[in-house]
Design a protein around this motif. Sequence first.
Motif, mmCIF file in Angstrom:
data_model
loop_
_atom_site.group_PDB
_atom_site.id
_atom_site.type_symbol
_atom_site.label_atom_id
_atom_site.label_comp_id
_atom_site.label_asym_id
_atom_site.label_seq_id
_atom_site.Cartn_x
_atom_site.Cartn_y
_atom_site.Cartn_z
ATOM 1 N N ASN A 16 66.578 -53.740 -59.650
ATOM 2 C CA ASN A 16 65.230 -53.524 -60.161
ATOM 3 C C ASN A 16 64.333 -53.053 -59.016
ATOM 4 N N PRO A 17 64.145 -51.750 -58.847
ATOM 5 C CA PRO A 17 63.313 -51.244 -57.748
ATOM 6 C C PRO A 17 61.872 -51.753 -57.889
ATOM 7 N N ASP A 18 61.470 -52.620 -56.973
ATOM 8 C CA ASP A 18 60.236 -53.383 -57.132
ATOM 9 C C ASP A 18 59.005 -52.521 -57.387
ATOM 10 N N ARG A 19 58.754 -51.571 -56.514
ATOM 11 C CA ARG A 19 57.514 -50.786 -56.639
ATOM 12 C C ARG A 19 57.504 -49.965 -57.924
ATOM 13 N N ARG A 20 58.627 -49.366 -58.220
ATOM 14 C CA ARG A 20 58.695 -48.560 -59.444
ATOM 15 C C ARG A 20 58.525 -49.447 -60.680
ATOM 16 N N TRP A 21 59.166 -50.616 -60.635
ATOM 17 C CA TRP A 21 59.058 -51.544 -61.768
ATOM 18 C C TRP A 21 57.622 -51.995 -61.965
ATOM 19 N N VAL A 22 56.961 -52.429 -60.900
ATOM 20 C CA VAL A 22 55.585 -52.927 -61.017
ATOM 21 C C VAL A 22 54.671 -51.835 -61.540
ATOM 22 N N ALA A 23 54.818 -50.627 -61.025
ATOM 23 C CA ALA A 23 53.977 -49.522 -61.484
ATOM 24 C C ALA A 23 54.205 -49.241 -62.966
ATOM 25 N N ALA A 24 55.474 -49.227 -63.382
ATOM 26 C CA ALA A 24 55.797 -48.945 -64.785
ATOM 27 C C ALA A 24 55.330 -50.084 -65.689
ATOM 28 N N PHE A 25 55.486 -51.333 -65.213
ATOM 29 C CA PHE A 25 55.040 -52.487 -66.008
ATOM 30 C C PHE A 25 53.531 -52.427 -66.218
ATOM 31 N N ARG A 26 52.782 -52.189 -65.154
ATOM 32 C CA ARG A 26 51.325 -52.139 -65.275
ATOM 33 C C ARG A 26 50.894 -51.000 -66.195
ATOM 34 N N GLN A 27 51.563 -49.872 -66.074
ATOM 35 C CA GLN A 27 51.233 -48.732 -66.926
ATOM 36 C C GLN A 27 51.487 -49.062 -68.399
ATOM 37 N N ALA A 28 52.612 -49.725 -68.679
ATOM 38 C CA ALA A 28 52.942 -50.093 -70.057
ATOM 39 C C ALA A 28 51.963 -51.136 -70.596
ATOM 40 N N TRP A 29 51.618 -52.104 -69.753
ATOM 41 C CA TRP A 29 50.653 -53.151 -70.159
ATOM 42 C C TRP A 29 49.293 -52.521 -70.469
ATOM 43 N N ASP A 30 48.832 -51.630 -69.587
ATOM 44 C CA ASP A 30 47.546 -50.967 -69.799
ATOM 45 C C ASP A 30 47.554 -50.132 -71.076
ATOM 46 N N ARG A 31 48.633 -49.401 -71.289
ATOM 47 C CA ARG A 31 48.733 -48.569 -72.485
ATOM 48 C C ARG A 31 48.716 -49.419 -73.749
ATOM 49 N N HIS A 32 49.434 -50.549 -73.728
ATOM 50 C CA HIS A 32 49.492 -51.445 -74.888
ATOM 51 C C HIS A 32 48.098 -51.933 -75.266
ATOM 52 N N ALA A 34 45.183 -50.677 -74.288
ATOM 53 C CA ALA A 34 44.245 -49.582 -74.552
ATOM 54 C C ALA A 34 44.442 -49.019 -75.960
ATOM 55 N N GLU A 35 45.689 -48.768 -76.360
ATOM 56 C CA GLU A 35 45.960 -48.151 -77.651
ATOM 57 C C GLU A 35 45.678 -49.089 -78.817
ATOM 58 N N ARG A 36 45.926 -50.372 -78.641
ATOM 59 C CA ARG A 36 45.796 -51.303 -79.770
ATOM 60 C C ARG A 36 44.467 -52.050 -79.795
ATOM 61 N N TYR A 37 43.874 -52.261 -78.627
ATOM 62 C CA TYR A 37 42.685 -53.113 -78.569
ATOM 63 C C TYR A 37 41.502 -52.448 -77.851
ATOM 64 N N HIS A 38 41.682 -51.188 -77.427
ATOM 65 C CA HIS A 38 40.619 -50.452 -76.726
ATOM 66 C C HIS A 38 40.118 -51.221 -75.501
ATOM 67 N N ILE A 39 41.060 -51.875 -74.814
ATOM 68 C CA ILE A 39 40.771 -52.579 -73.557
ATOM 69 C C ILE A 39 41.472 -51.806 -72.450
ATOM 70 N N TYR A 40 40.721 -51.449 -71.417
ATOM 71 C CA TYR A 40 41.270 -50.569 -70.400
ATOM 72 C C TYR A 40 41.467 -51.311 -69.079
ATOM 73 N N GLN A 41 42.516 -50.887 -68.344
ATOM 74 C CA GLN A 41 42.897 -51.491 -67.068
ATOM 75 C C GLN A 41 43.118 -53.006 -67.217
ATOM 76 N N ALA A 42 43.777 -53.382 -68.300
ATOM 77 C CA ALA A 42 44.039 -54.805 -68.573
ATOM 78 C C ALA A 42 45.007 -55.414 -67.572
ATOM 79 N N SER A 43 45.756 -54.570 -66.860
ATOM 80 C CA SER A 43 46.706 -55.125 -65.892
ATOM 81 C C SER A 43 46.006 -55.807 -64.722
ATOM 82 N N ASN A 44 44.747 -55.446 -64.472
ATOM 83 C CA ASN A 44 44.000 -56.151 -63.426
ATOM 84 C C ASN A 44 43.813 -57.616 -63.798
#
Length: 387
Positions: A16-32, A34-44
């Motif tokens: 599990n390449p750490d940096r790539r995984w974290v970046a992809a996880f945060r991107q997926a969390w933010d997209r989830h 944003a698309e469903r609840y109109h909340i942006y940058q939720a990964s913070n």
Amino acid sequence: MIKAVLLDLDNTLLRNPDRRWVAAFRQAWDRHFAERYHIYQASNALRHAIGRLNREPATYRANADTILDALALELPLAKAELRAAVAGFYAGDYCRLKAITAPIDLAAELVATLLEQNLLVAIATNPLFPEAATRERIGWAGLSGYMSDFAFITHSENMRFAKPSAAYFAETVARVGVEPDETLLIGDSALNDIAPASAIGIHTWQVKEHDELGAIFRYIQEPGWPLTYLPRPLQSTMILPQFIGNIAALHGLLAEVKRHQWLQRPDPHEWSILQILCHLWHSEAPVHRARLQAILDRHDPFIAAPPPPGPDIPPCDDDGYAAFDCFQREREETIRLLAALTPAQWSRTARHSIFGLTTLLEMAHFTAQHDRLHITQLCQTLGKCAE
């Protein structure tokens, strides 16, 4: 002698390449969100929530509850809606992150060999994800077929501490039902695995990137390898994480107790869960803390072992949680006593009616072992322990 093996997951069993995984996880969390609840940058908010784990003083709340409550402070969703949003992410977008990972060669063979040697095998992954998501990751490592064979799997819903806390490893060995010096941890991270596990006396094997599981797989095929590990010398720094981790393990087990189980006795000669908690409470101050205080107050005192409590002890309360709360308050008083000790005080000597010449450090360690004895007893009563 090794009786249990704790296996880290990421970059030990699962590439599990750490940096790539974290970046992809945060991107997926933010997209989830944003698309469903109109909340942006939720990964913070999630990053801040994870940062609340392992805080002092310990709250002993499940990691999942700590994370959810912290998210609720920053995200504009009601608690029930937020819980559903998190569950929806792990059931959907999260699963697609499998593409970033890959099984590590020999992972399945390693697990199979350890189980064939009648060792307890547990997955000791950082408990940041809920149970279903953690099991999903174990499947990504090609280990789905061994899911029911694992003695314990750490995840955010059953753990009160996370890596790199030494208390996380103390909590884990207590839940597995072994002593730290009977345990081998196999992991890749010096910071998250090797150092905190070693801090409580667990034996460790650090997986190297160039060889991955090859060296440890070859080693466990040597005859009698579990006998090559001898107990590490006791150190005062081992004690408090064990005390704290033991409390956390009790919290985790008691969260699973059903109403009808408090007075349930697996055998007429075994205690009920309520009796176990009463014994822990009633022995903490007058037995365990009292003998530590005696060693501090008197020169080389003689300490007589209390008489065995017998197969049947009277209940101390009708409410098991109340009895546990009383034990925890007494234990926290003991922790405060030990936290203030100097190195010279840890080395003070005494004469014990069973152990002979001993020290305050050894007596404190015996208290931690006494905890784990009854944690395992409680676990067996619930039917939650591996054989």
